[in-house]
Design a protein around this motif. Sequence first.
Motif, PDB file in Angstrom:
ATOM      1  N   VAL A  71     -25.321 -99.465 -26.006  1.00  0.00           N
ATOM      2  CA  VAL A  71     -26.276-100.288 -26.748  1.00  0.00           C
ATOM      3  C   VAL A  71     -25.531-101.114 -27.784  1.00  0.00           C
ATOM      4  O   VAL A  71     -24.762-100.589 -28.579  1.00  0.00           O
ATOM      5  N   ASN A 105     -36.973-104.471 -23.569  1.00  0.00           N
ATOM      6  CA  ASN A 105     -36.977-103.019 -23.659  1.00  0.00           C
ATOM      7  C   ASN A 105     -37.797-102.473 -22.495  1.00  0.00           C
ATOM      8  O   ASN A 105     -38.974-102.833 -22.333  1.00  0.00           O
ATOM      9  N   LYS A 111     -39.233 -99.743 -22.099  1.00  0.00           N
ATOM     10  CA  LYS A 111     -40.455 -99.035 -22.536  1.00  0.00           C
ATOM     11  C   LYS A 111     -41.644 -99.987 -22.571  1.00  0.00           C
ATOM     12  O   LYS A 111     -42.775 -99.581 -22.319  1.00  0.00           O
ATOM     13  N   LEU A 139     -32.673-103.091 -22.358  1.00  0.00           N
ATOM     14  CA  LEU A 139     -32.448-101.837 -23.059  1.00  0.00           C
ATOM     15  C   LEU A 139     -33.208-100.720 -22.357  1.00  0.00           C
ATOM     16  O   LEU A 139     -34.416-100.816 -22.145  1.00  0.00           O
ATOM     17  N   PRO A 183     -34.014 -96.966 -23.099  1.00  0.00           N
ATOM     18  CA  PRO A 183     -33.906 -95.945 -24.144  1.00  0.00           C
ATOM     19  C   PRO A 183     -33.519 -94.574 -23.589  1.00  0.00           C
ATOM     20  O   PRO A 183     -33.582 -94.328 -22.381  1.00  0.00           O
ATOM     21  N   ARG A 184     -33.166 -93.684 -24.465  1.00  0.00           N
ATOM     22  CA  ARG A 184     -32.786 -92.308 -24.125  1.00  0.00           C
ATOM     23  C   ARG A 184     -33.873 -91.676 -23.250  1.00  0.00           C
ATOM     24  O   ARG A 184     -35.057 -91.814 -23.509  1.00  0.00           O
ATOM     25  N   GLY A 223     -27.859 -98.791 -22.649  1.00  0.00           N
ATOM     26  CA  GLY A 223     -28.574 -97.576 -22.975  1.00  0.00           C
ATOM     27  C   GLY A 223     -27.680 -96.556 -23.632  1.00  0.00           C
ATOM     28  O   GLY A 223     -26.463 -96.695 -23.658  1.00  0.00           O
ATOM     29  N   GLU A 224     -28.307 -95.528 -24.172  1.00  0.00           N
ATOM     30  CA  GLU A 224     -27.580 -94.441 -24.789  1.00  0.00           C
ATOM     31  C   GLU A 224     -28.222 -93.132 -24.347  1.00  0.00           C
ATOM     32  O   GLU A 224     -29.429 -92.949 -24.511  1.00  0.00           O
ATOM     33  N   ALA A 253     -28.950 -92.109 -21.403  1.00  0.00           N
ATOM     34  CA  ALA A 253     -29.968 -92.363 -20.394  1.00  0.00           C
ATOM     35  C   ALA A 253     -29.419 -91.982 -19.026  1.00  0.00           C
ATOM     36  O   ALA A 253     -28.253 -92.185 -18.744  1.00  0.00           O
TER      37      ALA A 253
END
Length: 90
Positions: free
Chosen positions: A12, A24, A26, A58, A60-61, A80-81, A83
């Motif tokens: 990220v 994103n 999400k 992006l 997300p986790r 991502g981080e 993920a």
Amino acid sequence: MGWNLTGPIAPVANKVNKGELVLNAKDYGVVGNGLADDTAALGAVLTAAGASSASRVLIPRGTYRVLSQLTVPSGVTLEGEDATLDFRDM
């Protein structure tokens, strides 16, 4: 930090450049709980990124269950981080 996926995945980025569009996942309905099928939502965000000026998506986790092939459009980077994209049920 990282992904459970083979391929070029960027960590990220903390900086968004002026005028840069970052999508994103999400916002497109991914759940990331390892149980829900996130294929359609991931496909939707990738399609939107490819059709717009977005160069970054992006993720997300979480653990994202993918049940069919996804294509990352040219010029789009997944970020991502912690993920995981889970392709085991394909």
